[in-house]
Design a protein around this motif. Sequence first.
Motif, mmCIF file in Angstrom:
data_model
loop_
_atom_site.group_PDB
_atom_site.id
_atom_site.type_symbol
_atom_site.label_atom_id
_atom_site.label_comp_id
_atom_site.label_asym_id
_atom_site.label_seq_id
_atom_site.Cartn_x
_atom_site.Cartn_y
_atom_site.Cartn_z
ATOM 1 N N ARG A 85 -3.589 -6.030 -7.015
ATOM 2 C CA ARG A 85 -3.183 -6.995 -5.992
ATOM 3 C C ARG A 85 -1.664 -7.132 -5.939
ATOM 4 N N THR A 86 -1.033 -7.092 -7.116
ATOM 5 C CA THR A 86 0.434 -7.159 -7.155
ATOM 6 C C THR A 86 1.053 -5.947 -6.482
ATOM 7 N N ILE A 87 0.521 -4.773 -6.773
ATOM 8 C CA ILE A 87 1.040 -3.563 -6.136
ATOM 9 C C ILE A 87 0.848 -3.623 -4.623
ATOM 10 N N ALA A 88 -0.294 -4.126 -4.181
ATOM 11 C CA ALA A 88 -0.547 -4.228 -2.740
ATOM 12 C C ALA A 88 0.434 -5.199 -2.086
ATOM 13 N N PHE A 89 0.690 -6.344 -2.716
ATOM 14 C CA PHE A 89 1.627 -7.324 -2.155
ATOM 15 C C PHE A 89 3.056 -6.789 -2.106
ATOM 16 N N SER A 90 3.387 -5.837 -2.982
ATOM 17 C CA SER A 90 4.756 -5.324 -3.009
ATOM 18 C C SER A 90 5.112 -4.560 -1.736
ATOM 19 N N PHE A 91 4.124 -4.192 -0.945
ATOM 20 C CA PHE A 91 4.368 -3.483 0.311
ATOM 21 C C PHE A 91 4.251 -4.411 1.524
ATOM 22 N N ILE A 120 5.107 -3.798 5.334
ATOM 23 C CA ILE A 120 6.487 -3.368 5.615
ATOM 24 C C ILE A 120 6.854 -2.106 4.845
ATOM 25 N N GLY A 121 5.870 -1.453 4.229
ATOM 26 C CA GLY A 121 6.148 -0.218 3.515
ATOM 27 C C GLY A 121 6.966 -0.445 2.255
ATOM 28 N N ALA A 122 7.953 0.413 2.028
ATOM 29 C CA ALA A 122 8.763 0.357 0.813
ATOM 30 C C ALA A 122 10.050 -0.439 1.009
ATOM 31 N N ALA A 123 10.083 -1.336 1.998
ATOM 32 C CA ALA A 123 11.302 -2.103 2.259
ATOM 33 C C ALA A 123 11.682 -2.983 1.074
ATOM 34 N N ASN A 124 10.694 -3.575 0.401
ATOM 35 C CA ASN A 124 10.993 -4.413 -0.758
ATOM 36 C C ASN A 124 11.619 -3.606 -1.887
ATOM 37 N N TYR A 125 11.123 -2.403 -2.090
ATOM 38 C CA TYR A 125 11.685 -1.553 -3.145
ATOM 39 C C TYR A 125 13.096 -1.105 -2.790
#
Length: 320
Positions: A57-63, A77-82
């Motif tokens: 769930r954390t990995i899913a929220f990161s996108f 939003i894809g990899a915008a957070n990263y």
Amino acid sequence: MSAIHRSPARERGDLAPASATRDAGPTLEQQRARIAWLFVTPMLVAVALVAAWPLGRTIAFSFTDAYLDTLDDWVFIGAANYAALFQDPLWWRAVGTTAAFTIVSVGLETLLGLVIALTLNAHMPGRGLLRAAVLIPWAIPTVISAKMWGWMLHDLYGVVNAALLRLGLIDAPWAWLAEPKLAFAAVVAVDVWKATPFMTLLILAALQVLPREIYQAGKIDGASPVRMFLRVTLPLIRPALLVAVIFRGLDAMRVFDVIYVLTGNNPATTTMSVYARQQLVEFQDVGYGSAAATTLFLIVALATAIVITVGRVNVGGERR
């Protein structure tokens, strides 16, 4: 009439019918494997519920662009957070702080744990009492020990400043938990005090299974204690030592409680875990905080794989 040829082996009954061979039950190895899976399955289910589901769930929220107050209203939003995370200087400062904390604390804990374990392994009176006393810091919950040290290191009424002032080592009280360099040294010292017994216990367990005949042979050959330690003791306990370093390195890389209780969000001691918590809870940016938490997980996993590969040990402590 022609004589019927009978096989001597069949006459003795040595050959079993083919149907009996096909109908034979599972082998002993297959039975053991089934029993093993029967015992392991509940644990795997528990891990999936407790760890795998939150991690996924954390990995899913990161996108996503999810926020704490609008978890059901998010946009992918894809990899915008990263991308934003890797451009944030505060994140890289937290990475550097975590790396420095891990190297310094684990290094000191390994050195002190080795010295204490060698001392406790020697035959001397009161050894059992000393072993029990050494484990006291490890037995105290981390939050309680951190709070205790926070009072002791307080700049106004802390016992540490009072003792140093009375001994004449300082002229004025030091702000142990406010000054950047002092705060980092303080959290490292508290973590070393807390975790050294863990290293001592693992190293002592490895020392106690070493064969005494090797040391007797070394004494007969005239080897010095230092040479015996470097050539015999250290190589033999190396697998256990590496396993202990791996476990403590994992704990140090994801450290949160001792630092947050002692210094809060002090930039000088902000680790990756503290940074991720700040984004998730205080700023309520679930998407960005999840990206930080996921990156921390990947860093810890990568570091573990590298250490195990370089050290060539498995979790059981045997060298590959």
